[in-house]
Design a protein around this motif. Structure first.
Motif, PDB file in Angstrom:
ATOM      1  N   LEU A  81     -42.230   3.544  37.690  1.00 22.03           N
ATOM      2  CA  LEU A  81     -42.011   3.212  36.290  1.00 22.03           C
ATOM      3  C   LEU A  81     -42.152   4.460  35.424  1.00 22.03           C
ATOM      4  O   LEU A  81     -42.852   5.397  35.766  1.00 22.03           O
ATOM      5  CB  LEU A  81     -42.960   2.109  35.826  1.00 22.03           C
ATOM      6  N   VAL A  82     -41.465   4.467  34.284  1.00 21.52           N
ATOM      7  CA  VAL A  82     -41.577   5.553  33.313  1.00 21.52           C
ATOM      8  C   VAL A  82     -41.646   4.938  31.913  1.00 21.52           C
ATOM      9  O   VAL A  82     -41.162   3.835  31.666  1.00 21.52           O
ATOM     10  CB  VAL A  82     -40.388   6.538  33.386  1.00 21.52           C
ATOM     11  N   CYS A 144     -38.844   0.164  34.326  1.00 21.26           N
ATOM     12  CA  CYS A 144     -39.265  -0.047  35.717  1.00 21.26           C
ATOM     13  C   CYS A 144     -38.046   0.204  36.603  1.00 21.26           C
ATOM     14  O   CYS A 144     -37.196  -0.687  36.793  1.00 21.26           O
ATOM     15  CB  CYS A 144     -39.811  -1.459  35.891  1.00 21.26           C
ATOM     16  N   ARG A 145     -37.969   1.399  37.146  1.00 17.35           N
ATOM     17  CA  ARG A 145     -36.736   1.865  37.785  1.00 17.35           C
ATOM     18  C   ARG A 145     -36.369   1.100  39.050  1.00 17.35           C
ATOM     19  O   ARG A 145     -35.196   1.052  39.428  1.00 17.35           O
ATOM     20  CB  ARG A 145     -36.872   3.353  38.115  1.00 17.35           C
ATOM     21  N   ALA A 146     -37.336   0.480  39.690  1.00 17.23           N
ATOM     22  CA  ALA A 146     -37.080  -0.162  40.984  1.00 17.23           C
ATOM     23  C   ALA A 146     -37.093  -1.686  40.911  1.00 17.23           C
ATOM     24  O   ALA A 146     -37.096  -2.347  41.952  1.00 17.23           O
ATOM     25  CB  ALA A 146     -38.120   0.309  41.998  1.00 17.23           C
ATOM     26  N   VAL A 199     -48.184  12.890  44.277  1.00 17.04           N
ATOM     27  CA  VAL A 199     -47.772  11.680  43.565  1.00 17.04           C
ATOM     28  C   VAL A 199     -46.539  11.968  42.711  1.00 17.04           C
ATOM     29  O   VAL A 199     -45.599  11.166  42.653  1.00 17.04           O
ATOM     30  CB  VAL A 199     -48.927  11.137  42.701  1.00 17.04           C
ATOM     31  N   ALA A 200     -46.531  13.126  42.046  1.00 18.89           N
ATOM     32  CA  ALA A 200     -45.377  13.492  41.228  1.00 18.89           C
ATOM     33  C   ALA A 200     -44.113  13.615  42.077  1.00 18.89           C
ATOM     34  O   ALA A 200     -43.042  13.133  41.696  1.00 18.89           O
ATOM     35  CB  ALA A 200     -45.655  14.804  40.493  1.00 18.89           C
ATOM     36  N   ARG A 201     -44.237  14.232  43.256  1.00 11.06           N
ATOM     37  CA  ARG A 201     -43.064  14.372  44.136  1.00 11.06           C
ATOM     38  C   ARG A 201     -42.579  13.011  44.616  1.00 11.06           C
ATOM     39  O   ARG A 201     -41.368  12.775  44.702  1.00 11.06           O
ATOM     40  CB  ARG A 201     -43.412  15.272  45.320  1.00 11.06           C
ATOM     41  N   ALA A 202     -43.504  12.108  44.911  1.00  7.85           N
ATOM     42  CA  ALA A 202     -43.113  10.759  45.355  1.00  7.85           C
ATOM     43  C   ALA A 202     -42.357  10.012  44.270  1.00  7.85           C
ATOM     44  O   ALA A 202     -41.523   9.150  44.561  1.00  7.85           O
ATOM     45  CB  ALA A 202     -44.351   9.971  45.784  1.00  7.85           C
ATOM     46  N   ALA A 203     -42.654  10.355  43.012  1.00  8.57           N
ATOM     47  CA  ALA A 203     -41.977   9.709  41.888  1.00  8.57           C
ATOM     48  C   ALA A 203     -40.688  10.412  41.506  1.00  8.57           C
ATOM     49  O   ALA A 203     -39.995   9.992  40.585  1.00  8.57           O
ATOM     50  CB  ALA A 203     -42.919   9.663  40.683  1.00  8.57           C
TER      51      ALA A 203
END
Length: 285
Positions: A81-82, A144-146, A199-203
Motif C-alpha cells: 500500500l502507498v 492498495c496496489r494489490a 522492506v523497501a526493496r520488497a515494496a
C-alpha cells in the motif's frame, strides 16, 4: 484474503487519547527538517521551546490510529500500500502541548479492478480532550496496489484540483537530510518501509523512502513561509496528491500559485526532476 467491503467500511476504530508535550512538537518540526540552519530565526520558532509555535501540519501526527491496515482481517496487502492523498482542515491550530482525542472512520472504498488496486478513504477528527472542541479534520486516501477486484463500487472517486497554467508565483527549495525518515518516524509512523532497505526493496523501491506526510509537512512549511508570512495560524486547509516517492537527502522544490485565499501548489524532487506532490490546493484565513 481479499477485502470484504462491509467489514472494512465498519472497521471498529477505538478513540485514540493522545497526550503530547512540547518535546513532541519540537521533534515533529525537526523531523520535517526545520532547524538545519541554527541562525534561521523563522524556523527557530518551531524547534526551540522559547515562544514555541506548532507547525500547521502538526495535526497529521495527533490521534493517529497506527498501522491498522496491517491487521490480516482487513484483507489488505499492507506491504504494497502507498499513501495516495492527504487533506487537512484546521479549525483551531493545536497548542504546542496538550491532550487530544483522535476518531477515525473509513468513509469509502473504491475497487479499481483486478490488477489495478483499490482506494481506501478515511477521515480522522482531532478534538481537544479537555473541552471537546474540534481542532482538525484530516482526510486520507490509501492506494492498495494489490487489492483490486474485490467486487466493491468503482466510484465516485475524489475530484482532482487542477493547477493554473501560468508560471508559479512563488518557489521555495528545501533540502532534506539523508536521515530525515529516521527522525520523522519518531513522531509515530514506524512503518519499516522508511527504515529497512530489505522492506523497501520488497515494496519496489531502491532504498527506504521518506514518509509522504514528511513531504506534506515540507510543503506546508513552504506555504507558511511564502504566503502566510511565517504565521502558522494563517493556513486553513491543505489538500494534495502524492505522485512519487521522495528519497531522504533530496531537495524538495515547492511551486505556489496564489488566487485570493485559494493557493495551488506542487512539489518536485529537484535532483531527479520528478513531481512528488501534485494537484495541491490550500486555503488561507
Amino acid at each position: 484474503m481479499a477485502i470484504h467491503y462491509d467489514r472494512l467500511m465498519a472497521w471498529p476504530f477505538e478513540d485514540v487519547r493522545h497526550r503530547y508535550t512540547q518535546r513532541d512538537t519540537l521533534l515533529y518540526a525537526l523531523g520535517i527538517g526545520l532547524g538545519a540552519d541554527p541562525t534561521n530565526e523563522a524556523e527557530l520558532r518551531f524547534v526551540y521551546e522559547k515562544d514555541l509555535l506548532a507547525l500547521p501540519t502538526l495535526p497529521v501526527v495527533l490521534g493517529y490510529p497506527g498501522m491498522w491496515m496491517k491487521d490480516p482481517a482487513t484483507g489488505i496487502d499492507a506491504v504494497r500500500l502507498v499513501h495516495g492523498e492527504q487533506g487537512l482542515r484546521i479549525h483551531r491550530l493545536p497548542a504546542p502541548e496538550g491532550e487530544v482525542i483522535g476518531r477515525t472512520k473509513v468513509t469509502g472504498l473504491i475497487d479499481k479492478g483486478p490488477g489495478k488496486g483499490a482506494l481506501v478513504y478515511t477521515e480522522r477528527t482531532v478534538h481537544d480532550a479537555a473541552c471537546g472542541e474540534l481542532l482538525a479534520t484530516l482526510s486520507s486516501t490509501t492506494f492498495c496496489r494489490a487489492d483490486g477486484g474485490f467486487g466493491g463500487p468503482t466510484g465516485p472517486v475524489k475530484a482532482v484540483h487542477e493547477l493554473p497554467a501560468r508560471t508559479s508565483d512563488h518557489s521555495l527549495d528545501f533540502a532534506t537530510q539523508p536521515r530525515a525518515a529516521l527522525i520523522y518516524r519518531l513522531s509515530g509512523d514506524y512503518n519499516p518501509l522508511h527504515a529497512e532497505p530489505a522492506v523497501a526493496r520488497a515494496a519496489g523501491f531502491e532504498r527506504p523512502i521518506l514518509h509522504g506526510l514528511a513531504t506534506y509537512g515540507i510543503a506546508g512549511w513552504a506555504l507558511t513561509r511564502s504566503v502566510c508570512g511565517g504565521d502558522p495560524h494563517a493556513l486553513r486547509a491543505m489538500d494534495v496528491r502524492f505522485s512519487s516517492p521522495v528519497y531522504p537527502g533530496e531537495t524538495i522544490r515547492t511551486e505556489v500559485w496564489v488566487d485570493g485565499n485559494v493557493v495551488s501548489f506542487r512539489a518536485r524532487a529537484v535532483e531527479r526532476d520528478v513531481v512528488v506532490l501534485n494537484n495541491g490546493r490550500a486555503e488561507l484565513r
